[in-house]
Write a protein that holds these residues in place. Structure first.
Motif, PDB file in Angstrom:
ATOM      1  N   ILE A 212      11.472 -10.799  -5.828  1.00 61.98           N
ATOM      2  CA  ILE A 212      11.558  -9.318  -6.412  1.00 61.98           C
ATOM      3  C   ILE A 212      10.807  -9.004  -7.593  1.00 61.98           C
ATOM      4  N   CYS A 213      10.869 -10.033  -8.483  1.00 68.43           N
ATOM      5  CA  CYS A 213      10.289  -9.863  -9.749  1.00 68.43           C
ATOM      6  C   CYS A 213       8.702  -9.962  -9.331  1.00 68.43           C
ATOM      7  N   ALA A 214       8.229 -10.930  -8.457  1.00 64.11           N
ATOM      8  CA  ALA A 214       6.897 -11.090  -8.070  1.00 64.11           C
ATOM      9  C   ALA A 214       6.464  -9.438  -7.684  1.00 64.11           C
ATOM     10  N   LEU A 215       7.201  -8.923  -6.660  1.00 65.43           N
ATOM     11  CA  LEU A 215       6.814  -7.480  -6.497  1.00 65.43           C
ATOM     12  C   LEU A 215       6.823  -6.549  -7.705  1.00 65.43           C
ATOM     13  N   TRP A 216       7.879  -6.544  -8.635  1.00 63.84           N
ATOM     14  CA  TRP A 216       8.070  -5.790  -9.775  1.00 63.84           C
ATOM     15  C   TRP A 216       6.663  -5.990 -10.495  1.00 63.84           C
ATOM     16  N   ASN A 217       5.950  -7.174 -10.631  1.00 65.41           N
ATOM     17  CA  ASN A 217       4.796  -7.326 -11.405  1.00 65.41           C
ATOM     18  C   ASN A 217       3.653  -6.802 -10.655  1.00 65.41           C
ATOM     19  N   LEU A 218       3.526  -6.978  -9.337  1.00 66.37           N
ATOM     20  CA  LEU A 218       2.329  -6.598  -8.344  1.00 66.37           C
ATOM     21  C   LEU A 218       2.393  -5.080  -8.312  1.00 66.37           C
ATOM     22  N   THR A 219       3.399  -4.456  -8.577  1.00 66.07           N
ATOM     23  CA  THR A 219       3.422  -2.801  -8.180  1.00 66.07           C
ATOM     24  C   THR A 219       3.201  -2.168  -9.454  1.00 66.07           C
ATOM     25  N   VAL A 220       2.706  -2.892 -10.328  1.00 66.06           N
ATOM     26  CA  VAL A 220       2.024  -2.200 -11.639  1.00 66.06           C
ATOM     27  C   VAL A 220       0.763  -1.665 -11.159  1.00 66.06           C
ATOM     28  N   ASP A 221       0.036  -2.559 -10.400  1.00 62.55           N
ATOM     29  CA  ASP A 221      -1.318  -1.773  -9.725  1.00 62.55           C
ATOM     30  C   ASP A 221      -1.109  -0.638  -8.934  1.00 62.55           C
ATOM     31  N   GLU A 222      -1.762   0.406  -9.158  1.00 59.65           N
ATOM     32  CA  GLU A 222      -1.553   1.627  -8.274  1.00 59.65           C
ATOM     33  C   GLU A 222      -1.857   1.485  -6.650  1.00 59.65           C
ATOM     34  N   GLU A 223      -2.872   0.634  -6.338  1.00 60.38           N
ATOM     35  CA  GLU A 223      -3.225   0.737  -5.126  1.00 60.38           C
ATOM     36  C   GLU A 223      -2.416  -0.248  -4.475  1.00 60.38           C
ATOM     37  N   ILE A 224      -1.647  -1.336  -5.183  1.00 56.85           N
ATOM     38  CA  ILE A 224      -0.763  -2.258  -4.524  1.00 56.85           C
ATOM     39  C   ILE A 224       0.483  -1.563  -4.294  1.00 56.85           C
ATOM     40  N   ARG A 225       0.784  -0.410  -4.968  1.00 57.24           N
ATOM     41  CA  ARG A 225       2.096   0.350  -4.600  1.00 57.24           C
ATOM     42  C   ARG A 225       2.067   0.996  -3.232  1.00 57.24           C
ATOM     43  N   GLU A 226       0.818   1.391  -2.757  1.00 51.67           N
ATOM     44  CA  GLU A 226       0.604   1.971  -1.310  1.00 51.67           C
ATOM     45  C   GLU A 226       0.875   0.854  -0.375  1.00 51.67           C
ATOM     46  N   LYS A 227       0.489  -0.614  -0.565  1.00 50.37           N
ATOM     47  CA  LYS A 227       0.834  -1.423   0.406  1.00 50.37           C
ATOM     48  C   LYS A 227       2.624  -1.898   0.302  1.00 50.37           C
ATOM     49  N   VAL A 228       3.001  -1.762  -0.752  1.00 50.60           N
ATOM     50  CA  VAL A 228       4.518  -2.127  -0.879  1.00 50.60           C
ATOM     51  C   VAL A 228       5.310  -1.098  -0.484  1.00 50.60           C
ATOM     52  N   ALA A 229       4.937   0.225  -0.478  1.00 46.98           N
ATOM     53  CA  ALA A 229       5.774   1.040  -0.219  1.00 46.98           C
ATOM     54  C   ALA A 229       5.977   1.279   1.382  1.00 46.98           C
ATOM     55  N   ASP A 230       6.529   0.292   1.900  1.00 47.14           N
ATOM     56  CA  ASP A 230       6.612   0.303   3.366  1.00 47.14           C
ATOM     57  C   ASP A 230       7.950   0.224   3.740  1.00 47.14           C
ATOM     58  N   PHE A 231       8.503   1.006   4.917  1.00 45.11           N
ATOM     59  CA  PHE A 231       9.760   1.017   5.105  1.00 45.11           C
ATOM     60  C   PHE A 231      10.656   0.021   5.112  1.00 45.11           C
TER      61      PHE A 231
END
Length: 835
Positions: A212-231
């Motif tokens: 989850i901390c890896a996701l925390w660091n990855l979602t700093v990038d706005e484009e990656i947020r779109e990929k992580v925002a999955d149901f």
């Protein structure tokens, strides 16, 4: 290749918080120097991100490395200065020879990640690289210079070993902390593998934390947020908010906070149910959540981002948290509590002094809350919450702990719009407290927040019990700046949607101040609209009649004050506004004028004004003349019809009461208004808005021609376009058997008297199906009336198909076969049908 072949002299090193690993002494020296080569000062100065989001690092492992360094120093008798490092400008830097050795061992460990190596060797290599990556950006650069290493790291997330998965996720977490590599991590399939790993039913807590901390660091990038925002990912994150481990909860909240920074993710965040979960964490409904400041902070950040949308803000407030403006600690210095006054409830109601004489040392005042008195015994829950909230907020303000920020200057971009969130009890009390401060900007923002938070009856009553009405009315009376008046009036408008709060607003004398403002021609249109909204809520004729019925007549002083306020100048101003106003202003102006007629039946004041022009304007709605638009504009057309219906209903009601005056009838053209009302009656206006139209039309007709025959053209139109549709609606949707019986009996009467086109209207309005359903009722009168109406309908062959399709034939046969009292009528109806 195994680690035992790397070099001779293998030793076992025990690290705190880490598992035992066999590492050579050369590797230990290399990893130690790499991990500690950058002093803390430089690490603080180094920024890897331009986003206002925390990059998660593993402090526990960093602490482990510091102890590793100490043990390494002790093993070398403290001669660290003689190693391959030199001290330059107070900073420890590595020599060229050490750098070369380090690069070679990184390459060795990266090579050991290969799929053809032994799983234990791969596990030990990934753990060594993970520990090495904690040295900072240069260590991550040294690992990432080898092409393909990221794919090998991601592949280890599929491992069955918890240690390997933890190390792989931890290394990805370190790599994602560097801006340069986030996109590469996202493209390597790490998101998919992390999601699959988190979906495992039994997963170690440390692995969850690293993933989850890896996701925390990855979602700093706005484009990656779109990929992580999955149901699927969001569903997992929300479930982790209830995890037993506080670090997992904090990390999940951090990911959601990052995702909320992108407005495009708000919809899916709300759909997945993030608002109730985070609101519960923010309120600290249980003792476990109260100890975690980080999770409350992240929950607040998510909800504040969602609250920027008007609709989502309503959902947030419904969960019991209220947006509060941050006004700076300096603004609260003007707060002056009433320290020596007799205690009172927050809404200003004084507690009766039952003691005959004050106590010698003031104990009766101090212990008033412990005194159970018959006058204080019935304090409801809303008042108790108001008392608790006021006590909490005034205490924080008096000790200077209510806000710790310095004064916020409005000239900074966005500074004046900073908000925080508080539970409802404290938030309502905080807003009321701000209303009493000297800072006009703070007062304005508090009034805006009260207007936004008044979304339902509970919130409006909460503000009333907390004492918000009195300071709002005082601001209305004492402050002449429109920048302050507009949010204050808007707050009063939203509060006035509650009938209970309306009475309190009127009791505080707001009507007089609102009328005085309305008389000023220079006020803006928006302020005029809000004032008329408040007056229409307070002076609603329907509410006045209900109040007289349930609560008795209005007391004399209140009625007299209304008569004094609604004078000729007010009516003149209302007519002036109505002539050139929007439909909403026109409707509210008519409503206030009608209230003036009810409270003061003197028609001379009304007739002297050009009221007929206002009525004519209200009854001529363009939307009734327009054909129904296409599908994409149908919703807009329906909304316009609703607004037009409200205006027409108000105008018809006012006209119905005005025509009682003989002097008024002499000033109008009855034929013109009759024709307008007949046109409205035949229009597509919703049925419930035609009640007063039909009543007014019948009254005008009765005054012009006393005949009450149903064959009168006006009466026929009222029957066809209002009475019959209303009766069909009553038969179809009423839950009362008595109401259904009354409707079908009235229909039978209309059809039996052979009102022209009554059967055609009844069939076109969908009356056949409910009539057939009534045949199955046990009420004999209801069945007999239904058979009579259906028999008249069956005389027209065009209705045969509709009657058969409604299922009448089986029901009629059962009536005949069972020899019920109506069997002869049922048989006649069957003979008329083609069966």
């Amino acid at each position: 290749m195994s680690l035992s072949t790397v070099a001779s002299g293998i030793g076992v090193l025990e690290l705190p918080c880490l598992r035992l690993l066999p590492i050579s002494s050369t590797q230990i020296q290399f990893l130690t120097v790499e991990a500690r080569k950058q002093p803390s000062r430089r690490r603080r100065e180094l920024s890897f991100s331009h986003f206002p989001v925390r990059i998660q690092s593993n402090r526990r492992l960093r602490h482990g490395f510091s102890e590793l360094n100490s043990s390494f120093d002790r093993s070398n008798n403290g001669e660290t200065g003689h190693s391959d490092t030199t001290l330059k400008d107070g900073e420890e830097v590595r020599g060229e020879s050490s750098s070369g050795v380090g690069d070679s061992y990184v390459a060795l460990f990266v090579g050991m990640l290969g799929l053809d190596n032994d799983p234990l060797d791969r596990e030990q290599a990934i753990e060594a690289l993970w520990k090495y990556s904690l040295g900072g950006k240069k260590c991550v650069d040294a690992i990432m210079q080898f092409h393909g290493c990221l794919s090998l790291i991601v592949n280890l997330l599929k491992s069955d070993s918890s240690s390997a998965c933890e190390a792989a996720a931890g290394l990805i977490r370190s790599i994602a902390a560097v801006n340069l590599y986030r996109e590469s991590v996202a493209e390597s399939g790490a998101l998919e593998e992390i999601t699959a790993l988190l979906s495992r039913p039994s997963l170690a807590t440390v692995v969850k934390e690293q993933c989850i901390c890896a996701l925390w660091n990855l979602t700093v990038d706005e484009e990656i947020r779109e990929k992580v925002a999955d149901f699927d990912i969001l569903r997992l994150l929300i479930s982790f908010l209830q995890d037993d481990d506080v670090n997992v909860k904090e990390a999940a909240g951090g990911v959601l906070a990052n995702l909320a920074l992108s407005r495009s993710n708000h919809k899916i965040l709300v759909e997945v149910g993030v608002i109730p979960k985070l609101a519960k964490l923010l309120k600290g409904d249980n003792t476990e959540n109260k100890g975690s400041k980080i999770i409350r902070k992240e929950a607040r950040n998510v909800l504040l981002e969602l609250a920027k949308d008007e609709y989502y803000r309503i959902l947030v407030i419904e969960e019991g948290v209220v947006p509060i403006p941050i006004i700076g600690a300096d603004a609260y210095k003007s707060f002056r509590p009433d320290l020596y006054s007799w205690p009172s409830l927050p809404d200003g109601i004084k507690i009766e002094q039952t003691a005959k004489a004050p106590s010698r040392f003031g104990a009766s005042e101090l212990l008033l809350g412990l005194n159970v008195d018959k006058n204080v015994n019935d304090v409801d829950e809303a008042k108790m919450k108001a008392i608790v909230g006021r006590t909490n907020q005034q205490f924080l303000a008096r000790i200077g702990a209510i806000e710790f920020e310095k004064e916020i200057k409005s000239e900074g971009p966005g500074k004046s719009q900073q908000l925080t969130l508080l539970p409802c009890v404290d938030g309502v009390a905080r807003l009321v407290l701000i209303l009493g401060l000297a800072d006009e900007l703070a007062v304005t923002r508090a009034a805006e927040s009260i207007a936004d938070a008044s979304i339902n009856e509970d919130m409006r009553v909460s503000f009333m019990e907390a004492g918000a009405v009195k300071p709002l009315v005082q601001l209305l009376a004492n402050n002449n700046k429109e920048a302050v008046k507009l949010p204050v009036i808007r707050a009063l408008k939203n509060l006035s949607l509650s009938r209970t709060v309306c009475q309190r607003i009127e009791a505080e004398g707001a009507v007089w101040f609102l009328i005085n403002l309305l008389k000023q021609p220079e006020i803006s249109l928006s302020v005029t609209e809000h004032i008329l909204d408040i007056l229409a809520h307070i002076l609603d004729p329907n509410k006045e009649m209900v109040s007289k019925f349930y609560e008795g007549p209005v007391n004399g002083s209140k009625a007299d004050s209304r008569k004094e306020v609604l004078d000729a100048a007010v009516f003149s101003r209302l007519v002036q506004i109505a002539k050139k106003a929007s439909p909403n202003l026109l409707r509210n102006a008519i409503s206030v004028i009608e209230f003036g007629i009810v409270s003061n039946p003197n028609m001379d004041t009304i007739i002297s004004e050009d009221i007929t022009t206002v009525l004519d304007l209200a009854l001529r709605q363009k939307v009734l003349e327009e054909p129904e638009n296409e599908a994409e504009e149908l919703e807009k057309h329906l909304l316009e019809l609703e607004e037009a219906g409200l205006t027409i209903s108000a105008a018809s009601r006012l006209l119905t009461k005005l025509v009682d005056s003989e002097s008024f009838r002499q000033t109008i053209d009855v034929a013109v208004f009759t024709e307008l009302l007949r046109k409205i009656l035949k229009s597509s206006l919703p049925l419930h808005y035609k009640d007063w139209v039909a009543a007014c039309l019948v009254k005008l007709t009765a005054l012009s021609s006393p005949s009450h025959s149903l064959n009168n053209p006006i009466n026929i139109e009222v029957t066809l376009y209002k009475t019959i549709p209303s009766l069909v609606e009553q038969m179809s949707f009423s839950s009362s058997p008595e109401a259904k019986e009354a409707a079908v009996l009235e229909l039978n009467k209309i059809v039996s008297e052979e009102v022209p086109e009554s059967t055609q209207t009844l069939a076109s309005q969908g009356g056949i199906e409910p009539l057939v359903k009534l045949l199955e009722e046990r009420n004999e009168r209801c069945v007999e009336a239904s058979l009579s109406v259906l028999y008249n309908l069956s005389m027209d062959s065009e209705n045969h198909t509709a009657i058969i399709r409604a299922g009448a034939v089986p029901v009629l046969r059962r009536i005949v076969m069972s020899q019920r009292p109506q069997w002869e009528k049922a048989l006649r109806l069957l003979r008329n049908l083609p069966v």
